[in-house]
Design a protein around this motif. Structure first.
Motif: not given
Length: 485
Positions: A79-86
């Motif tokens: 989920a983190v890998a596919g997120s928009t977190l920079p």
């Protein structure tokens, strides 16, 4: 967007919390947390997804699946890998070995110069599968996450577990605000489907106000047109939503499902429910009803009057689930054989009798929302009365408390038929039941779908007036508590 009619207030709450995070950047604890609970298929995840899309803030949306703690960690990494977190790549480079490390690492990659959003959906699965998850979450919030400019949104469908998460004495107590997301109310359903007030109440009964089911109803269509289309589609939301919810709620509890089916079929007393559930032992029935009530799927009610009573009755709280258990669930094989026409005829034949009882809790709630009104005072409780033999039944009892009242303010009768108004015979029956219980001239109320021809009724309520009770209140979403920052 069709799915979010009536959700403006909830979206505004999320917007306000994100703005508060933004305003507190640079302070010691700019983070905010919101716990959202509501029954399955109510639109919790879709609501938050819509908020994230329109907020345009860096975000990660993770949904637990009820698998092992290790598998859940891998899902979080994805989920983190596919997120928009920079800085999401940093999370992938050092895979955390446990949830304490995972939440610390997640906090470390959140931006510190602008607000972000972290969503954890289906939190009860983590509470159930990850050792001491509540303590892990509390420490991560206190030590890392709350110190970042982040809005943490925790979502769950198991109402009792989500209530427990924020309750006194638990690790996460007072760490976040709590929002209860309810179904679309009858007024919202009516606006969405372009129905008149009486039809809006019918639609609310059948759909339960679930946005996914309402979205399949073509605006302006009648109830019967909608049902004909849905019953012709074996994978329609009307057919599959309840089954999916029950499978998630009771994966290993056959007894609870059997008891729920018995109550949904119309049985209301302990003895009759036990019989309908296949002769289940009373100890097993007690355990099952306790589970169903803890999950808010079943309500247990006593008569409201000035004298105590042991005549307890049970009912399914969700109108849609009640409709499904009575008319859909037992006949799914028939519908899957593409004989939904047979099911539709059965619904038509049983509709009037079923609706007459099923509508009562919804109408009582609508009526209660209007009080005080005219000569009728505000009532802390609007319930009903019945005796053991059911020779005396009063649909509406307004009182100061329940189940044993000190004072009864008014009594009422509900008659919800298309072409039969509340007449002098209905009034005479209500007066007779009042006389059997008290000599006091307690005011009498008539609630009718088709008007009132009887005179000497103190107050009259029809679909139009009852629907106005929901206009100002918005949908079922309510923010219950404040975060302790």
């Amino acid at each position: 967007m069709v799915a979010f009619i009536g959700r403006d207030r909830e979206l505004a709450t999320l917007d306000t919390m994100l703005r508060a995070v933004d305003a507190d950047i640079g302070s010691a604890r700019p983070g905010r947390c919101l716990l959202i609970r509501g029954r399955r298929r109510i639109g919790k995840s879709s609501l938050v997804e819509a908020f994230v899309d329109r907020a345009a803030a860096p975000a990660v949306f993770y949904t637990a699946a009820g698998t092992s703690a290790e598998a859940e960690l891998e899902a979080l990494r994805e989920a983190v890998a596919g997120s928009t977190l920079p800085d999401r790549e940093v999370f992938a480079e050092a895979v955390p070995g446990n949830w304490t490390a995972a939440l610390r690492q997640l906090a470390g990659i959140l931006p510190d110069d602008r607000p972000s959003v972290v969503v954890i959906d289906e939190v009860p699965y983590l509470m159930d599968r990850v050792d001491a998850f509540e303590g892990v979450l509390q420490r991560a919030w206190d030590r890392e996450l709350s110190r970042r400019p982040v809005l943490l949104v925790l979502i769950g469908s198991d109402l009792s577990m989500m209530e427990a998460l924020g309750s006194y004495g638990r690790p996460f107590h007072q760490r976040g605000q709590e929002m209860v997301l309810g179904p679309l109310n009858p007024a919202e359903v009516g606006r969405m489907l372009r129905l008149d007030p009486a039809e809006a109440f019918d639609a609310a009964l059948v759909t339960g106000g679930l946005p996914l089911i309402c979205a399949a109803w073509q605006p302006g269509d009648s109830l019967w047109t909608f049902l004909q289309a849905e019953l012709a589609n074996p994978v329609s939301a009307l057919l599959v939503s309840a089954e999916r919810s029950l499978a998630a709620e009771f994966p290993d509890s056959a007894n609870a499902r059997e008891v729920l089916a018995a109550i949904g079929s119309g049985e209301r007393t302990f003895t009759n429910i036990a019989r309908a559930a296949g002769g289940i032992a009373h100890t097993s029935l007690t355990r099952s009803t306790d589970v169903l009530m803890a999950k808010r799927m079943v309500a247990s009610e006593l008569p409201v009057w000035t004298r105590p009573s042991k005549e307890r009755r049970y009912r399914v709280t969700d109108p849609y689930l009640r409709f499904w258990l009575r008319f859909i669930g037992p006949y799914l094989p028939e519908i899957e054989r593409l004989r939904g026409d047979v099911t539709l005829r059965r619904i038509r034949d049983g509709w009037t009798a079923w609706r007459g009882r099923a509508i009562e809790p919804l109408l009582r709630e609508s009526f209660a929302r209007l009080l005080p009104d005219g000569s009728l005072p505000a009532a802390q409780v609007v319930g009903a009365y019945w005796n053991r033999s059911s020779t005396i039944e009063i649909d509406i009892v307004g009182a100061d408390r329940e189940p044993v009242a000190k004072e009864v303010y008014f009594l009422g009768s509900i008659k919800w038929l298309e072409r039969s108004p509340f007449d002098s015979h209905d009034l005479a029956a209500l007066q007779k039941h009042r006389a059997a219980l008290t000599d006091e001239p307690v005011p009498l109320v008539a609630v009718s779908r088709s008007g009132v021809t009887a005179t000497s009724v103190d107050a009259v309520y029809g679909p139009d007036k009852l629907l106005t009770a929901w206009e100002a209140g918005g949908s079922g979403g309510e923010v219950e508590g404040a975060a302790g920052q």
